[in-house]
Write a protein that holds these residues in place. Structure first.
Motif, PDB file in Angstrom:
ATOM      1  N   ILE A  31       0.845  -1.188   0.000  1.00  0.00           N
ATOM      2  CA  ILE A  31       0.000   0.000   0.000  1.00  0.00           C
ATOM      3  C   ILE A  31       0.882   1.240   0.000  1.00  0.00           C
ATOM      4  N   VAL A  32       0.514   2.220  -0.819  1.00  0.00           N
ATOM      5  CA  VAL A  32       1.119   3.549  -0.751  1.00  0.00           C
ATOM      6  C   VAL A  32       0.081   4.430  -0.077  1.00  0.00           C
ATOM      7  N   ASP A  44       0.065  -2.349  -4.919  1.00  0.00           N
ATOM      8  CA  ASP A  44      -1.236  -2.639  -5.520  1.00  0.00           C
ATOM      9  C   ASP A  44      -2.340  -1.680  -5.087  1.00  0.00           C
ATOM     10  N   VAL A  45      -2.105  -0.957  -3.981  1.00  0.00           N
ATOM     11  CA  VAL A  45      -3.132  -0.065  -3.440  1.00  0.00           C
ATOM     12  C   VAL A  45      -2.560   1.332  -3.247  1.00  0.00           C
ATOM     13  N   ALA A 102      -6.597   9.074  -9.400  1.00  0.00           N
ATOM     14  CA  ALA A 102      -7.227   7.836  -8.955  1.00  0.00           C
ATOM     15  C   ALA A 102      -7.695   7.016 -10.158  1.00  0.00           C
ATOM     16  N   ALA A 103      -8.318   7.665 -11.112  1.00  0.00           N
ATOM     17  CA  ALA A 103      -8.787   6.968 -12.313  1.00  0.00           C
ATOM     18  C   ALA A 103      -7.612   6.385 -13.097  1.00  0.00           C
ATOM     19  N   ARG A 104      -6.508   7.127 -13.188  1.00  0.00           N
ATOM     20  CA  ARG A 104      -5.314   6.638 -13.881  1.00  0.00           C
ATOM     21  C   ARG A 104      -4.769   5.385 -13.174  1.00  0.00           C
ATOM     22  N   ALA A 105      -4.734   5.412 -11.856  1.00  0.00           N
ATOM     23  CA  ALA A 105      -4.256   4.263 -11.086  1.00  0.00           C
ATOM     24  C   ALA A 105      -5.174   3.057 -11.288  1.00  0.00           C
ATOM     25  N   ARG A 124      -4.621  -0.806 -10.329  1.00  0.00           N
ATOM     26  CA  ARG A 124      -4.410  -0.604  -8.893  1.00  0.00           C
ATOM     27  C   ARG A 124      -5.739  -0.322  -8.204  1.00  0.00           C
ATOM     28  N   GLN A 125      -5.798  -0.668  -6.933  1.00  0.00           N
ATOM     29  CA  GLN A 125      -6.962  -0.337  -6.128  1.00  0.00           C
ATOM     30  C   GLN A 125      -6.715   1.032  -5.502  1.00  0.00           C
TER      31      GLN A 125
END
Length: 141
Positions: free
Chosen positions: A73-74, A97-98, A111-114, A119-120
């Motif tokens: 998680i980041v 992954d998050v 967020a949409a790009r991730a 990615r979650q």
């Protein structure tokens, strides 16, 4: 669309290693107290801060790109206008992954790009608050 269901949040909170970008060495600040809480509840917290050599007795890399350990998680404690750049760095990693932005922090475009990159994303939520709410009285899980 950022994750909001309790089931999804529980799954994420079941992960182990969190890189906290913007982690503070100053007790009383959320960017210190939230990661300290997470450490106390069994998480492996990697503090990321270019102005600190170490936090919690652990070396603090200057940037997310400098983190050598594998991360799950980041967690971001940086202003919303910095989220896009940090997300770009996170997307260059094969782990992470998050992406979780703390309460009051959001960037819908990043967020949409991730999410498009697989990615979650959790936005504008405090990990400590969510952990307490979903795992009251337990350690990590």
């Amino acid at each position: 669309m950022p994750l909001e269901s309790d089931a999804a949040l529980r799954e994420i909170l079941g992960l182990e290693t969190i890189a906290v970008v913007g982690c503070s060495r100053t007790p009383g600040k959320a960017a210190h107290d939230v990661p300290a809480y997470l450490r106390d509840h069994g998480y492996d917290v990697i503090p990321v801060n270019p102005f600190a050599d170490e936090i919690f007795g652990r070396k603090a890399p200057d940037t997310l790109a400098d983190v050598e350990d594998e991360i799950d998680i980041v967690c971001l404690f940086r202003p919303s206008e910095e989220v896009a750049g940090i997300v770009e760095t996170a997307l260059e990693r094969t782990d992470a992954d998050v992406i979780w932005t703390q309460q009051g922090i959001r960037d819908d475009e990043a967020a949409a790009r991730a999410e498009r990159a697989g990615r979650q994303v959790v936005q504008d939520r405090c990990m400590k608050v969510e952990h307490r709410r979903l795992h009251a009285g337990s350690s990590r899980v």
